[in-house]
Scaffold this motif. Structure first.
Motif: not given
Ligand SMILES: NC(=O)c1ccc[n+]([C@@H]2O[C@H](COP(=O)([O-])OP(=O)(O)OC[C@H]3O[C@@H](n4cnc5c(N)ncnc54)[C@H](O)[C@@H]3O)[C@@H](O)[C@H]2O)c1
Length: 357
Positions: A118-123, A298-300, A305-309, A313-317
Motif C-alpha cells: 500500500v506504500g505506507k510507512v510501518l514503524m 523519525d516517524f515524521a 521525506e521517505g527515509t527509512t526509520p 519494519s524489517r527490524l520489527g520482524l
C-alpha cells in the motif's frame, strides 16, 4: 523536514504507554493530534479532562473513515497489533505500532508486506533505539573503540507490572532491538529458560542466551520479581568494555579501558603469558533528549521525506523472529532454537501469496 504540514495523527490506546504518545504527538511540531481511539470509559474520561475538545472514538473503523487522519499510533496490547495495524494500513494510513510489531513472525511478515503493497510507512516503536545512551554505545561499537565484541550481559529487572503475555514478550523486545542495533549482525540462535510462579506458562523470570552471526553472544536476565529496578547492560570488547545504566538514579555510559591480553605468541605449548589492562574509566557526555520524541521525529521524516526509520519494519520482524524462538525454547525447557532469517520469511510469504492468487 516540511514543518508547514503537521501530520494529523490518531492515537489508539490510552493505558500505561498511550499518554506518553499523546503528549509527544500534541507537543511535537511535525504532528497534530487528530483524536484518540479507546474502549475504556474511565480512560476516555481521563483523556477528555486533559485534552478538552479533542475528538474521541470508541470504534476503530469509525476513526479510520475520517479522511483527515493521515497516521495512526497504536499503543494497545500486543495481541491486538496484527488486526489494528492491518486495518489502518488498508485504510491508507501510516502506522507507528508499539513493540512488538505482532505476536507471531507470520503476522509480522504479513504486515511488512502489506505496508510495502500500500506504500505506507510501518514503524515498530522500539523506543530504546532513540535513547542517546544506547546510541553513544552504538557509536563506540561502530568506531571500533571497543574492538571485537565478545559478549554482552544485560539485567532488566524490577517489581514489574504482571501481564498475561509473560516477561519475555514484555521486556525481551528491548534487549533484542538494542542488541541488533549495536551488533548489526543477524541473531542466529536463541535459548531461554524461566520460572512461572503464579500462573502456568506465564513466566515472571527468564534467562536468555542469544547467539549472533560472527560469534558475539548475549546473556539477558529478565524479571518482574526483583527488589529494585535494574537496567544494566555490559558490552565486553577486545579493546574496551562499556557499562550502560538506565535508571532514574543512574543514567550513564561508562567506558573502561580494561581487559585481558595475551602478551605475545607463545614459543612453546603452555607458555601463554597474560597481561591485565586496568586503565582509566571515562563517562562520556550524553545528550539529554526524550527517546520517544526522537522516535516520533523519525516517524515524521519517514512519512514526509521517505527515509527509512532506525526502528524499521524489517527490524520489527527480526525482533518478532527472536521472540518466537525464545518462546519455543521456553516451552522446550531451554533447548537452543535456530532463528529464522528475515529475507527467508519475507520471500516465503511472497511465494505463498503468489500461489494463493
Ligand atoms: N516503548 C516502550 O518503552 C513501552 C513501554 C510500555 C508499553 N509499551 C507497549 O505499549 C503497548 C501498550 O502497553 P500498555 O502497557 O500501555 O497497555 P495497557 O493495557 O495499559 O493499555 C492499553 C490500552 O489499549 C486499550 N485498547 C485495547 N484494545 C483496544 C482497541 N481495539 N481499540 C481501542 N483501544 C483499545 C485498552 O482499553 C487500554 O486502555 C504494548 O504493545 C506494550 O508493549 C511500550
Amino acid at each position: 523536514m516540511n514543518l508547514n504540514h503537521a501530520i494529523e495523527t490518531l492515537v489508539v490506546g490510552y493505558g500505561y504507554w498511550g499518554p506518553n504518545i499523546v503528549r509527544n504527538v500534541s507537543e511535537r511540531p511535525e504532528f497534530s493530534l487528530a483524536g484518540l481511539c479507546e474502549r475504556d470509559g474511565g480512560r476516555i474520561e481521563d483523556f477528555r479532562r486533559k485534552h478538552p475538545g479533542v475528538r474521541v472514538w470508541r470504534d476503530f473503523d469509525g476513526a479510520l473513515t475520517d479522511d483527515r487522519v493521515e497516521a495512526v499510533a497504536i499503543a494497545t496490547p500486543p495481541h491486538t497489533h496484527h488486526d489494528l495495524v492491518g486495518r489502518a494500513l488498508r485504510a491508507g494510513k501510516h502506522v507507528l505500532v508499539e513493540k512488538p510489531l505482532a505476536r507471531s513472525a507470520g503476522e509480522a511478515a504479513e504486515l511488512v508486506a502489506l505496508a510495502d503493497d500500500v506504500g505506507k510507512v510501518l514503524m515498530p516503536g522500539h523506543t530504546f533505539l532513540y535513547s542517546p545512551s544506547v546510541n553513544k554505545v552504538k557509536s563506540l561499537v561502530d568506531e571500533g573503540e571497543l574492538g571485537e565484541i565478545y559478549f554482552v550481559t544485560s539485567s532488566r529487572m524490577n517489581l514489574g507490572l504482571y501481564q498475561q503475555d509473560g516477561v519475555v514478550l514484555d521486556l525481551a523486545p528491548h534487549d533484542l532491538s538494542i542488541l541488533l542495533h549495536w551488533l548489526d549482525k543477524p541473531l542466529v540462535e536463541a535459548t531461554a529458560s524461566g520460572r512461572s510462579v503464579f500462573r502456568d506458562g506465564v513466566h515472571e523470570t527468564a534467562f536468555l542466551t542469544l547467539g549472533f552471526e560472527d560469534g558475539a553472544q548475549a546473556n539477558v536476565q529478565l524479571s518482574w520479581l526483583a527488589p529494585r529496578k535494574m537496567r544494566q547492560m555490559i558490552v565486553v570488547g577486545s579493546r574496551k568494555m562499556v557499562q550502560y545504566e538506565d535508571t532514574a538514579a543512574d543514567d550513564s555510559v561508562r567506558v573502561y579501558d580494561r581487559g585481558l591480553d595475551f602478551s605475545e605468541p607463545p614459543a612453546n605449548f603452555g607458555e601463554y603469558r597474560l597481561t591485565y589492562r586496568t586503565g582509566d574509566m571515562i563517562a562520556p557526555q550524553v545528550e539529554a533528549a526524550e527517546p520517544l520524541g526522537l522516535e516520533l521525529r523519525d516517524f515524521a521524516s519517514a512519512i514526509l521525506e521517505g527515509t527509512t526509520p532506525v526502528s524499521n519494519s524489517r527490524l520489527g520482524l527480526e525482533v518478532v523472529l527472536g521472540l518466537q524462538a525464545l518462546e519455543q525454547s521456553l516451552r522446550e525447557r531451554g533447548r537452543p532454537i535456530p532463528v529464522r532469517q528475515v529475507d527467508e520469511v519475507l520471500s516465503g510469504g511472497r511465494r505463498e501469496r503468489q500461489l494463493a492468487a
